[in-house]
Design a protein around this motif. Sequence first.
Motif, mmCIF file in Angstrom:
data_model
loop_
_atom_site.group_PDB
_atom_site.id
_atom_site.type_symbol
_atom_site.label_atom_id
_atom_site.label_comp_id
_atom_site.label_asym_id
_atom_site.label_seq_id
_atom_site.Cartn_x
_atom_site.Cartn_y
_atom_site.Cartn_z
ATOM 1 N N GLU A 121 3.799 63.223 114.945
ATOM 2 C CA GLU A 121 4.561 64.349 113.882
ATOM 3 C C GLU A 121 3.980 65.609 114.244
ATOM 4 O O GLU A 121 2.760 65.914 114.421
ATOM 5 C CB GLU A 121 4.577 63.887 112.564
ATOM 6 C CG GLU A 121 3.244 64.126 112.054
ATOM 7 C CD GLU A 121 3.246 63.760 110.288
ATOM 8 O OE1 GLU A 121 2.589 63.039 110.028
ATOM 9 O OE2 GLU A 121 3.898 64.435 109.660
ATOM 10 N N ASN A 122 4.790 66.478 114.336
ATOM 11 C CA ASN A 122 4.307 67.921 114.517
ATOM 12 C C ASN A 122 3.583 68.528 113.387
ATOM 13 O O ASN A 122 3.758 68.415 112.131
ATOM 14 C CB ASN A 122 5.615 68.756 114.754
ATOM 15 C CG ASN A 122 6.183 68.694 116.143
ATOM 16 O OD1 ASN A 122 5.549 67.985 116.928
ATOM 17 N ND2 ASN A 122 7.494 69.203 116.226
ATOM 18 N N LEU A 123 2.512 69.108 113.643
ATOM 19 C CA LEU A 123 1.749 69.811 112.533
ATOM 20 C C LEU A 123 1.679 71.502 112.956
ATOM 21 O O LEU A 123 1.120 71.723 114.217
ATOM 22 C CB LEU A 123 0.316 69.351 112.650
ATOM 23 C CG LEU A 123 -0.026 67.841 112.168
ATOM 24 C CD1 LEU A 123 -1.285 67.285 112.377
ATOM 25 C CD2 LEU A 123 0.504 67.605 110.715
ATOM 26 N N THR A 124 1.923 72.276 112.177
ATOM 27 C CA THR A 124 2.013 73.694 112.403
ATOM 28 C C THR A 124 0.704 74.264 112.267
ATOM 29 O O THR A 124 0.392 75.303 112.589
ATOM 30 C CB THR A 124 2.992 74.240 111.460
ATOM 31 O OG1 THR A 124 2.766 74.178 110.157
ATOM 32 C CG2 THR A 124 4.433 73.795 111.757
ATOM 33 N N GLY A 125 -0.361 73.427 111.575
ATOM 34 C CA GLY A 125 -1.617 73.885 111.077
ATOM 35 C C GLY A 125 -2.813 73.279 111.641
ATOM 36 O O GLY A 125 -3.505 73.269 110.725
ATOM 37 N N VAL A 126 -2.747 72.744 112.938
ATOM 38 C CA VAL A 126 -4.020 72.220 113.446
ATOM 39 C C VAL A 126 -5.187 73.304 113.277
ATOM 40 O O VAL A 126 -5.079 74.240 114.081
ATOM 41 C CB VAL A 126 -3.527 71.658 114.833
ATOM 42 C CG1 VAL A 126 -4.968 71.027 115.382
ATOM 43 C CG2 VAL A 126 -2.526 70.814 114.909
ATOM 44 N N SER A 127 -6.087 72.788 112.405
ATOM 45 C CA SER A 127 -7.290 73.633 112.414
ATOM 46 C C SER A 127 -8.644 73.153 113.091
ATOM 47 O O SER A 127 -9.160 74.084 113.321
ATOM 48 C CB SER A 127 -7.738 73.370 110.914
ATOM 49 O OG SER A 127 -8.280 72.130 110.280
ATOM 50 N N GLU A 128 -8.440 71.897 113.642
ATOM 51 C CA GLU A 128 -9.695 71.623 114.623
ATOM 52 C C GLU A 128 -9.234 70.443 115.552
ATOM 53 O O GLU A 128 -8.478 69.756 115.076
ATOM 54 C CB GLU A 128 -10.850 71.143 113.553
ATOM 55 C CG GLU A 128 -10.711 69.978 112.881
ATOM 56 C CD GLU A 128 -11.790 69.610 112.321
ATOM 57 O OE1 GLU A 128 -12.801 70.426 112.014
ATOM 58 O OE2 GLU A 128 -11.859 68.490 111.663
ATOM 59 N N PHE A 129 -10.038 70.328 116.595
ATOM 60 C CA PHE A 129 -10.087 69.074 117.671
ATOM 61 C C PHE A 129 -11.265 68.316 117.446
ATOM 62 O O PHE A 129 -12.295 68.987 116.873
ATOM 63 C CB PHE A 129 -9.468 69.673 118.825
ATOM 64 C CG PHE A 129 -8.336 70.324 119.061
ATOM 65 C CD1 PHE A 129 -7.128 69.525 119.278
ATOM 66 C CD2 PHE A 129 -8.345 71.721 118.855
ATOM 67 C CE1 PHE A 129 -5.977 70.181 119.596
ATOM 68 C CE2 PHE A 129 -7.143 72.320 119.153
ATOM 69 C CZ PHE A 129 -5.912 71.670 119.488
ATOM 70 N N LEU A 130 -11.151 67.050 117.600
ATOM 71 C CA LEU A 130 -12.369 66.189 117.978
ATOM 72 C C LEU A 130 -12.693 66.077 119.348
ATOM 73 O O LEU A 130 -11.915 65.541 120.085
ATOM 74 C CB LEU A 130 -12.143 64.806 116.928
ATOM 75 C CG LEU A 130 -11.755 65.187 115.403
ATOM 76 C CD1 LEU A 130 -11.508 63.667 115.046
ATOM 77 C CD2 LEU A 130 -12.964 65.753 114.740
ATOM 78 N N LEU A 131 -13.822 66.561 119.690
ATOM 79 C CA LEU A 131 -14.611 66.110 120.941
ATOM 80 C C LEU A 131 -15.053 64.976 120.900
ATOM 81 O O LEU A 131 -16.339 64.578 120.271
ATOM 82 C CB LEU A 131 -15.522 67.197 121.377
ATOM 83 C CG LEU A 131 -14.806 68.653 121.782
ATOM 84 C CD1 LEU A 131 -15.861 69.838 121.919
ATOM 85 C CD2 LEU A 131 -13.832 68.693 122.644
ATOM 86 N N GLU B 158 -2.728 63.450 116.418
ATOM 87 C CA GLU B 158 -3.757 63.122 117.409
ATOM 88 C C GLU B 158 -4.342 64.272 118.037
ATOM 89 O O GLU B 158 -4.025 64.752 118.806
ATOM 90 C CB GLU B 158 -3.353 62.058 118.527
ATOM 91 C CG GLU B 158 -2.457 60.888 117.982
ATOM 92 C CD GLU B 158 -2.193 59.928 118.764
ATOM 93 O OE1 GLU B 158 -2.487 60.321 120.052
ATOM 94 O OE2 GLU B 158 -1.421 58.934 118.738
ATOM 95 N N VAL B 159 -5.667 64.730 117.473
ATOM 96 C CA VAL B 159 -6.360 65.891 117.893
ATOM 97 C C VAL B 159 -7.728 65.388 118.532
ATOM 98 O O VAL B 159 -8.578 66.304 118.801
ATOM 99 C CB VAL B 159 -6.670 66.742 116.775
ATOM 100 C CG1 VAL B 159 -5.448 67.520 116.345
ATOM 101 C CG2 VAL B 159 -7.202 66.052 115.557
ATOM 102 N N GLU B 160 -7.753 64.033 119.011
ATOM 103 C CA GLU B 160 -8.914 63.578 119.599
ATOM 104 C C GLU B 160 -8.913 63.838 121.174
ATOM 105 O O GLU B 160 -8.037 63.490 121.906
ATOM 106 C CB GLU B 160 -9.399 62.137 119.326
ATOM 107 C CG GLU B 160 -9.370 61.755 117.869
ATOM 108 C CD GLU B 160 -9.551 60.111 117.769
ATOM 109 O OE1 GLU B 160 -9.400 59.589 118.724
ATOM 110 O OE2 GLU B 160 -10.297 59.956 116.810
#
Length: 309
Positions: free
Chosen positions: A4-14, A171-173
Amino acid sequence: MGRENLTGVSEFLLLGLSDDPGLQLLLFGLFLSMYLVTILGNLLIILAVTSDSHLHTPMYIFLSNLSLTDVSFSTTTIPKMLVNLQTHSKSISYAGCLAQVAFFSLFACLESLLLTVMAYDRLVAICHPLHYLVIMNPRLCGLLVLVSFSVSLLTSLMHYLVMAQLTFCAEVEIPHFFCDLSQLLNLACSDTSTNNILIYFIGTIFGGIPLSGILYTYTQIMSSILRISSLGGRYKAFSTCASHLVVVCLFYGTGLCVYLSSAASSSPRKGAVTSVMYTVVTPMLNPFIYSLRNKDIKTALWRIISRIA
């Protein structure tokens, strides 16, 4: 699980190179050592060139700029990875991730262009030795460095603007130890077809043209060397560009290996491991390649060590 779309992604995971907790300390020590060697080696090259008036020539001016680029290139990715390994954290802020993409593009492109400029310098030195100082005058050298930086900055800005327009999903990984451009595109929820076309276009222009220029210059160089009658003269002419040729092969060879391994392998983590070669190993080896075969650099470094001692 659906995206789902997120308009406020604040961080990613490396996700880094390994999930094994037992390897974290080993990786931290290994990459810290390699980073310190990279910084020390390249700063010594810069110090030697700036402190010795005999090295104030076009070849060494370009070399000092290449060393500064290598330091900046490594600093873009390694310190954040070391912090994450030490704190057992995987996060990087959204702004930090985009900044990493921009600076990575800037210094990667700048290294490619500087290698091209250094190839042209060797072409003039070998093919037109009597006119070398006239052609490679300080004004032209400064202009070549300035143009290389300006083009790299433009490339970096274009990559940043492309990524800033994307919408990212839940999914920000990122299966990498830094914010890789291709991995970020895979995480986007919005249509990336235009972005992919633009990125491949930029890569072809600012990657293919410098490499083609280097290949052309070395074709001309080898042709001139083969026309030299004496064996000693051939060896002396070739030795002046041998170090640069090794660095070119190392930079473009490792980059090509990363691209091919990423295309052939279905595991992004393997691509991350391969990326270590051109992001960490290559900047570390460049000072050794130039200093070990170069009497002028070794002499300048011994003078510095003698002053300190």
